[in-house]
Design an enzyme around this catalytic site. Structure first.
Site, PDB file in Angstrom:
ATOM      1  N   GLY A   1      43.692  30.361  38.276  1.00 16.00           N
ATOM      2  CA  GLY A   1      43.631  31.821  38.430  1.00 16.00           C
ATOM      3  C   GLY A   1      44.796  32.552  37.785  1.00 16.00           C
ATOM      4  O   GLY A   1      44.983  33.744  38.001  1.00 16.00           O
TER       5      GLY A   1
ATOM      6  N   ARG B   1      48.998  35.160  33.237  1.00 18.20           N
ATOM      7  CA  ARG B   1      49.247  36.407  33.970  1.00 18.20           C
ATOM      8  C   ARG B   1      48.964  36.228  35.449  1.00 18.20           C
ATOM      9  O   ARG B   1      48.246  35.311  35.875  1.00 18.20           O
ATOM     10  CB  ARG B   1      48.382  37.543  33.424  1.00 18.20           C
ATOM     11  CG  ARG B   1      46.875  37.291  33.522  1.00 18.20           C
ATOM     12  CD  ARG B   1      46.230  37.964  34.710  1.00 18.20           C
ATOM     13  NE  ARG B   1      44.853  37.570  34.901  1.00 18.20           N
ATOM     14  CZ  ARG B   1      44.446  36.643  35.741  1.00 18.20           C
ATOM     15  NH1 ARG B   1      45.317  35.965  36.471  1.00 18.20           N
ATOM     16  NH2 ARG B   1      43.158  36.353  35.885  1.00 18.20           N
TER      17      ARG B   1
ATOM     18  N   ASP C   1      42.266  39.477  31.234  1.00 11.73           N
ATOM     19  CA  ASP C   1      43.172  38.361  30.946  1.00 11.73           C
ATOM     20  C   ASP C   1      43.668  38.386  29.505  1.00 11.73           C
ATOM     21  O   ASP C   1      44.858  38.218  29.232  1.00 11.73           O
ATOM     22  CB  ASP C   1      42.461  37.031  31.218  1.00 11.73           C
ATOM     23  CG  ASP C   1      42.011  36.900  32.658  1.00 11.73           C
ATOM     24  OD1 ASP C   1      42.349  37.784  33.463  1.00 11.73           O
ATOM     25  OD2 ASP C   1      41.318  35.914  32.976  1.00 11.73           O
TER      26      ASP C   1
ATOM     27  N   GLU D   1      40.668  43.130  41.561  1.00 10.40           N
ATOM     28  CA  GLU D   1      39.974  41.857  41.272  1.00 10.40           C
ATOM     29  C   GLU D   1      38.478  42.084  41.151  1.00 10.40           C
ATOM     30  O   GLU D   1      37.870  42.779  41.969  1.00 10.40           O
ATOM     31  CB  GLU D   1      40.275  40.872  42.408  1.00 10.40           C
ATOM     32  CG  GLU D   1      40.459  39.453  41.935  1.00 10.40           C
ATOM     33  CD  GLU D   1      41.660  39.274  41.018  1.00 10.40           C
ATOM     34  OE1 GLU D   1      41.458  39.160  39.792  1.00 10.40           O
ATOM     35  OE2 GLU D   1      42.792  39.246  41.528  1.00 10.40           O
TER      36      GLU D   1
ATOM     37  N   SER E   1      45.153  32.349  34.465  1.00 11.40           N
ATOM     38  CA  SER E   1      44.636  32.613  33.127  1.00 11.40           C
ATOM     39  C   SER E   1      45.182  31.707  32.023  1.00 11.40           C
ATOM     40  O   SER E   1      45.652  32.181  30.989  1.00 11.40           O
ATOM     41  CB  SER E   1      44.873  34.082  32.773  1.00 11.40           C
ATOM     42  OG  SER E   1      43.991  34.429  31.770  1.00 11.40           O
ATOM     43  N   SER E   2      45.046  30.419  32.267  1.00  9.18           N
ATOM     44  CA  SER E   2      45.374  29.480  31.189  1.00  9.18           C
ATOM     45  C   SER E   2      44.406  29.679  30.030  1.00  9.18           C
ATOM     46  O   SER E   2      44.784  29.522  28.861  1.00  9.18           O
ATOM     47  CB  SER E   2      45.299  28.041  31.697  1.00  9.18           C
ATOM     48  OG  SER E   2      43.970  27.679  32.046  1.00  9.18           O
TER      49      SER E   2
END
Ligand code: ADP
Ligand code: MG
Length: 405
Positions: free
Chosen positions: A138, A37, A186, A43, A140-141
């Site tokens: 950043g 994503r 996430d 944030e 979101s793996s």
């Protein structure tokens, strides 16, 4: 400069090929995927029970595999970036005792998902992972890996199918087995992301409102600084603790319940750093709600202004940006047709996200590329203290954020 990325089908083909190479025999019975994503705004607000506005990406993690008869698990990651052994073998405890984290560390995300799966016990299996989400960028793996694996387990042994519980179980996996006290964003958007929409998530009620984002005149550009962040480091947990401390001094359950008036009234009881952290969170929650409204109205200029305010606040108050990200944002903002730009994800490296008019895409990527060249000349390898920034950029097709298979 805009780089392309493999399709879900290409990733699945690669995963099947590796599966055949490693295990031989029959083709895998199951293939699933879950998206990474990009967070448009909001944030470090998720673990403060606030709002976030992410969208699922066509960058995905694919898992292929088959159930086996015993308790043994073998997992192979085909992802080249993983600098640890790419294969892990372990046995599922038959007495229900917990599955402990260990090495390789990437396997802990999967072990956590097995541990928190809602229909235990999980059967033995063999699986291969292939992903187009950059690791530690950043985007979101980690959540896409968790959600893909949860979906994989659902195919082997169905659970009750409650999607919120699935996101929560994947978040728990990251807490207990990867040691990252992350918020829910996430995993939530990886489970609920919709084609052509961003998702406004209320991280307190876990209600999600899809916000249409499919204007052909608009482009979202993601640039990867290739500076790796490591969320398992001390900074992320420290920010989280500072927020909890601020909330407790203000007498609130979380910073979601605090206003700027509350914060100013308590100013004398807060040290400067705690005040700054809390101010970022309180203002960012409000900014995110306003940004979602602006997006619904198609007020892109207003949205872009809020993106830049968010970046500046993350840089100055929350102190999670870095020079490379600041450079990418300021480069993007110099180009006509750009509405807004900001760092995205936890920070300390990774990517920026930029909202711009579709016709400005070529000049924007070119301008950023030139600025990065200058940046690297100024701060290049002769200065060992500084990391150089090598930009990879790609645009997101707003009509097709991602498709499951
Ligand atoms: P992000 O989620 O922003 O990419 P994180 O630090 O939260 O960054 O998660 C990155 C970690 O997730 C990697 O270091 C690795 O341990 C794990 N991971 C994610 N995707 C894969 C993959 N395809 N193969 C192996 N490990 C992965
Ligand atoms: Mg992550």
């Amino acid at each position: 400069m805009a780089s392309s990325f493999p399709s879900v089908q290409q990733l699945a083909a690669e995963a099947r090929r590796v599966y055949g190479q490693v295990f031989g025999g029959d083709a895998p019975q199951v293939a699933v995927c879950a998206p990474g994503r990009v967070n448009l705004i909001g944030e470090h607000t998720d673990y403060n029970q606030g709002f976030v506005l992410p969208m699922a990406l066509p960058l995905v993690t694919v898992v292929v595999g088959s159930q086996t008869s015993g308790q043994d698990v073998t997992i192979v990651t085909a992802t080249e970036e993983a600098d640890e052994p790419r294969r892990v073998d372990f046995s599922l405890p038959s007495d229900g005792s917990p599955l402990s984290p260990g090495l390789p560390s990437w396997a802990n995300y999967v072990k956590g998902v097995i541990q928190h799966y809602r229909a235990p016990p999980v059967p033995g299996f063999r699986a291969v992972i292939a992903s187009s989400v950059p690791l530690g960028g950043g985007l979101s793996s980690s959540a896409s890996l968790e959600v893909a694996f949860y979906t994989f387990l659902q195919q082997l042994k169905p659970d009750d199918g409650d999607k919120v519980s699935k996101a929560v179980a994947c978040q728990q996996a990251e807490h207990t087995h990867a040691g990252v006290p992350c918020g829910i964003m996430d995993q939530f958007v990886s489970v609920f992301g919709r084609e052509g929409h961003a998702l406004l998530i209320d991280c307190r009620s876990l209600e999600a409102t899809p916000v249409p984002l499919a204007d052909p005149g608009l482009v979202i550009l993601i640039t990867n600084s290739n500076v790796k962040h490591s969320l398992t480091g001390s900074e992320y947990p420290m920010r989280r603790r500072q927020c909890e401390e601020a909330a407790s001094i203000l007498g609130k359950a979380s910073l979601r319940d605090a206003t700027m008036k509350d914060l100013e009234e308590a100013r004398a009881r807060l040290d400067d750093v705690t005040y700054q952290r809390a101010r970022h969170v309180i203002e960012e929650i409000d900014r995110t709600a306003r940004a979602a409204e602006a997006l619904k109205r198609g007020a892109y200029k207003e949205f872009g202004k809020l993106m830049v305010e968010s970046h500046n606040s993350l840089r100055d108050l929350y102190e999670v940006s870095c020079r490379e990200l600041d450079e990418l944002v300021s480069a993007a903002m110099e180009v006509e047709g750009v509405f807004g730009s900001r760092m995205t994800g936890g920070g300390f490296g990774g990517c920026t996200v930029t909202l711009l008019q579709a016709h400005a895409i070529d000049r924007t990527t070119l301008h950023i590329q030139v600025r990065v060249l200058h940046f690297n000349l100024r701060h290049g390898p002769e200065n060992y203290e500084l990391r150089t920034c090598s930009v990879q950029a790609f645009t997101v097709d707003l009509f097709c954020t991602w498709r499951a298979f």
